[in-house]
Design a protein around this motif. Sequence first.
Motif, PDB file in Angstrom:
ATOM      1  N   ALA A 265       0.845  -1.195   0.000  1.00 45.50           N
ATOM      2  CA  ALA A 265       0.000   0.000   0.000  1.00 45.50           C
ATOM      3  C   ALA A 265       0.878   1.243   0.000  1.00 45.50           C
ATOM      4  O   ALA A 265       0.970   1.944   0.995  1.00 45.50           O
ATOM      5  N   PRO A 266       1.559   1.501  -1.136  1.00 49.77           N
ATOM      6  CA  PRO A 266       2.506   2.622  -1.163  1.00 49.77           C
ATOM      7  C   PRO A 266       1.831   3.946  -0.811  1.00 49.77           C
ATOM      8  O   PRO A 266       0.694   4.185  -1.198  1.00 49.77           O
ATOM      9  N   GLY A 267       2.529   4.752  -0.018  1.00 49.17           N
ATOM     10  CA  GLY A 267       2.024   6.089   0.287  1.00 49.17           C
ATOM     11  C   GLY A 267       1.009   6.168   1.417  1.00 49.17           C
ATOM     12  O   GLY A 267       0.533   7.242   1.738  1.00 49.17           O
ATOM     13  N   ILE A 268       0.662   5.035   2.022  1.00 49.93           N
ATOM     14  CA  ILE A 268      -0.293   5.087   3.133  1.00 49.93           C
ATOM     15  C   ILE A 268       0.458   5.062   4.463  1.00 49.93           C
ATOM     16  O   ILE A 268       1.194   4.130   4.752  1.00 49.93           O
ATOM     17  N   GLY A 269       0.311   6.101   5.243  1.00 48.89           N
ATOM     18  CA  GLY A 269       0.943   6.151   6.558  1.00 48.89           C
ATOM     19  C   GLY A 269       2.406   6.567   6.485  1.00 48.89           C
ATOM     20  O   GLY A 269       3.085   6.343   5.481  1.00 48.89           O
ATOM     21  N   LEU A 270       2.889   7.191   7.566  1.00 50.72           N
ATOM     22  CA  LEU A 270       4.296   7.600   7.638  1.00 50.72           C
ATOM     23  C   LEU A 270       5.148   6.417   8.090  1.00 50.72           C
ATOM     24  O   LEU A 270       4.666   5.523   8.781  1.00 50.72           O
ATOM     25  N   HIS A 271       6.423   6.457   7.727  1.00 51.85           N
ATOM     26  CA  HIS A 271       7.353   5.382   8.082  1.00 51.85           C
ATOM     27  C   HIS A 271       7.289   5.050   9.581  1.00 51.85           C
ATOM     28  O   HIS A 271       7.096   3.903   9.973  1.00 51.85           O
ATOM     29  N   GLY A 272       7.423   6.067  10.423  1.00 45.16           N
ATOM     30  CA  GLY A 272       7.439   5.833  11.872  1.00 45.16           C
ATOM     31  C   GLY A 272       6.110   5.332  12.412  1.00 45.16           C
ATOM     32  O   GLY A 272       6.068   4.582  13.386  1.00 45.16           O
ATOM     33  N   GLU A 273       5.006   5.750  11.773  1.00 47.44           N
ATOM     34  CA  GLU A 273       3.687   5.262  12.194  1.00 47.44           C
ATOM     35  C   GLU A 273       3.596   3.753  11.959  1.00 47.44           C
ATOM     36  O   GLU A 273       3.118   3.007  12.809  1.00 47.44           O
ATOM     37  N   GLY A 276       5.747   1.861  14.383  1.00 45.18           N
ATOM     38  CA  GLY A 276       5.102   1.814  15.692  1.00 45.18           C
ATOM     39  C   GLY A 276       4.079   0.685  15.753  1.00 45.18           C
ATOM     40  O   GLY A 276       4.075  -0.126  16.692  1.00 45.18           O
ATOM     41  N   ILE A 277       3.230   0.614  14.735  1.00 52.27           N
ATOM     42  CA  ILE A 277       2.224  -0.454  14.678  1.00 52.27           C
ATOM     43  C   ILE A 277       2.925  -1.812  14.557  1.00 52.27           C
ATOM     44  O   ILE A 277       2.543  -2.789  15.218  1.00 52.27           O
ATOM     45  N   GLY A 278       3.983  -1.856  13.752  1.00 48.96           N
ATOM     46  CA  GLY A 278       4.779  -3.089  13.626  1.00 48.96           C
ATOM     47  C   GLY A 278       5.378  -3.503  14.963  1.00 48.96           C
ATOM     48  O   GLY A 278       5.470  -4.693  15.282  1.00 48.96           O
ATOM     49  N   SER A 279       5.760  -2.522  15.767  1.00 46.09           N
ATOM     50  CA  SER A 279       6.372  -2.815  17.074  1.00 46.09           C
ATOM     51  C   SER A 279       5.378  -3.465  18.033  1.00 46.09           C
ATOM     52  O   SER A 279       5.753  -4.298  18.855  1.00 46.09           O
ATOM     53  N   ILE A 280       4.110  -3.072  17.917  1.00 44.13           N
ATOM     54  CA  ILE A 280       3.071  -3.695  18.755  1.00 44.13           C
ATOM     55  C   ILE A 280       2.978  -5.181  18.394  1.00 44.13           C
ATOM     56  O   ILE A 280       3.023  -6.061  19.262  1.00 44.13           O
ATOM     57  N   THR A 305      -3.661   1.483  15.522  1.00 36.59           N
ATOM     58  CA  THR A 305      -4.473   0.553  14.729  1.00 36.59           C
ATOM     59  C   THR A 305      -4.277   0.839  13.242  1.00 36.59           C
ATOM     60  O   THR A 305      -3.913   1.951  12.855  1.00 36.59           O
ATOM     61  N   ALA A 306      -4.532  -0.197  12.450  1.00 34.48           N
ATOM     62  CA  ALA A 306      -4.402  -0.085  11.001  1.00 34.48           C
ATOM     63  C   ALA A 306      -5.373   0.959  10.451  1.00 34.48           C
ATOM     64  O   ALA A 306      -5.026   1.779   9.600  1.00 34.48           O
ATOM     65  N   LYS A 307      -6.570   0.922  10.979  1.00 26.58           N
ATOM     66  CA  LYS A 307      -7.645   1.789  10.501  1.00 26.58           C
ATOM     67  C   LYS A 307      -7.267   3.272  10.601  1.00 26.58           C
ATOM     68  O   LYS A 307      -7.572   4.064   9.704  1.00 26.58           O
ATOM     69  N   GLU A 308      -6.587   3.637  11.710  1.00 23.65           N
ATOM     70  CA  GLU A 308      -6.247   5.050  11.928  1.00 23.65           C
ATOM     71  C   GLU A 308      -5.401   5.641  10.808  1.00 23.65           C
ATOM     72  O   GLU A 308      -5.404   6.841  10.591  1.00 23.65           O
ATOM     73  N   ASP A 314      -6.659  -6.843   5.495  1.00 25.89           N
ATOM     74  CA  ASP A 314      -5.917  -7.702   4.568  1.00 25.89           C
ATOM     75  C   ASP A 314      -4.494  -7.201   4.319  1.00 25.89           C
ATOM     76  O   ASP A 314      -3.570  -7.992   4.165  1.00 25.89           O
ATOM     77  N   MET A 315      -4.337  -5.885   4.268  1.00 24.83           N
ATOM     78  CA  MET A 315      -2.996  -5.312   4.059  1.00 24.83           C
ATOM     79  C   MET A 315      -2.063  -5.698   5.210  1.00 24.83           C
ATOM     80  O   MET A 315      -0.913  -6.067   5.001  1.00 24.83           O
ATOM     81  N   VAL A 316      -2.587  -5.589   6.430  1.00 20.67           N
ATOM     82  CA  VAL A 316      -1.775  -5.910   7.608  1.00 20.67           C
ATOM     83  C   VAL A 316      -1.398  -7.390   7.610  1.00 20.67           C
ATOM     84  O   VAL A 316      -0.244  -7.758   7.848  1.00 20.67           O
ATOM     85  N   ILE A 317      -2.388  -8.237   7.313  1.00 14.79           N
ATOM     86  CA  ILE A 317      -2.148  -9.688   7.311  1.00 14.79           C
ATOM     87  C   ILE A 317      -1.107 -10.051   6.247  1.00 14.79           C
ATOM     88  O   ILE A 317      -0.141 -10.765   6.515  1.00 14.79           O
ATOM     89  N   GLU A 318      -1.279  -9.500   5.059  1.00 20.19           N
ATOM     90  CA  GLU A 318      -0.323  -9.800   3.983  1.00 20.19           C
ATOM     91  C   GLU A 318       1.074  -9.294   4.330  1.00 20.19           C
ATOM     92  O   GLU A 318       2.073  -9.984   4.118  1.00 20.19           O
ATOM     93  N   ALA A 319       1.141  -8.080   4.899  1.00 24.30           N
ATOM     94  CA  ALA A 319       2.448  -7.506   5.248  1.00 24.30           C
ATOM     95  C   ALA A 319       3.190  -8.404   6.238  1.00 24.30           C
ATOM     96  O   ALA A 319       4.396  -8.628   6.112  1.00 24.30           O
ATOM     97  N   LEU A 320       2.464  -8.937   7.222  1.00 24.85           N
ATOM     98  CA  LEU A 320       3.105  -9.825   8.203  1.00 24.85           C
ATOM     99  C   LEU A 320       3.638 -11.095   7.543  1.00 24.85           C
ATOM    100  O   LEU A 320       4.702 -11.590   7.905  1.00 24.85           O
ATOM    101  N   THR A 321       2.892 -11.604   6.558  1.00 27.39           N
ATOM    102  CA  THR A 321       3.320 -12.865   5.941  1.00 27.39           C
ATOM    103  C   THR A 321       4.481 -12.689   4.965  1.00 27.39           C
ATOM    104  O   THR A 321       5.275 -13.596   4.792  1.00 27.39           O
TER     105      THR A 321
END
Length: 354
Positions: A265-273, A276-280, A305-308, A314-321
């Motif tokens: 999902a290019p361009g969605i969310g800032l790197h640090g954001e 941070g979510i990845g760290s959780i 949260t992803a939604k914020e 699905d993006m989050v699930i795919e990214a983790l895999t």
Amino acid sequence: MRKNQDRMHSHTMELPRLIEIGEKNIADFGKFLKTLNKPKKVSLISGTNVQKVLRKKIEKSLNSNKIKFVWHTSIDNQIESLNQIQKNVKKDKADLIAGIGGGRSVDTAKLISYNLEIPFVSLPTAASHDGMASPFVSVKSDKPHSIVATAPMGVFVDIDIIKKAPKKLLASGCGDLIANIIAVKDWQLGHEKKKEYYGRYAADLALMSAKIVMENSSEFAKKGPDARVIVEGLISAGVASCIAGSSRPCSGAEHLFSHALDKIAPGIGLHGEKCGIGSILIGKLQGQDWKKIVSTLKNVGAPTTAKEIGLTEDMVIEALTIAQELRPERYTILKEIKMTNIKAKNLAKSTKVI
């Protein structure tokens, strides 16, 4: 013992030589450069917004120190744009390059400085991630990776400018710092499992930067994040990676998750954001106190949260895999846990990321 294991890990360390952190000190920029390497001429790289706000002040400071300058406008991180700026900077025959702005301009200056073998300084205008003092440039390609360029010769910060940047940039910087907690644990794992070099000094420095944010976060919740504390943390984190000779102390599975999202999902969310979510998520996998990470991020006003930030489940699930495949050579907790869609979904749901 195998031959290559008893050989000492060797790397040369290049650290920033001068770091100035002040408030409303932009008028001293010329003097700062003079102290560094007495430049007769500097190439200035920045985006259009930064030029609107700072151009006059910077020119005044350079003029009063009799330093000639040429402006170059950074538009994006595409190879063509970078090559064009590099050609133009080469014509300047400058003694110093300055990257002025957010991540992109500093990264551009870093790369060009490395390619042309001209020293560079960074003048960050936002504290959104730890690139301001690190020797790494993240390269956007099929396989995102960081290439080792050069550490800045100097870092010049006017906290007043940082405070005027949008709030979410400072919150994003906090996310990038908190990621160090995850990264260091992954680095220790790489050391245990793969006999990878582990530098305790670099690791402790990176951890300390993260812990200072964690410890102060309830204060930040009341008054807003303290820009100076975060800038100092981000600079220290950059120095930690200079000492380590790799991005290990600041970049583990949570950064791979962020890079995976860049791809999906290019361009969605800032790197640090995203870090941070990845760290959780990765914090829970590592058995760390992930709830404390959540409350710290909330306290600094960073998304949990992803939604914020506009990401779907699905993006989050795919990214983790796919995260670990992006850098197969980097050993992280994701090497030990075969991440399936079901595991990813359960992890994201249990941490309320989705």
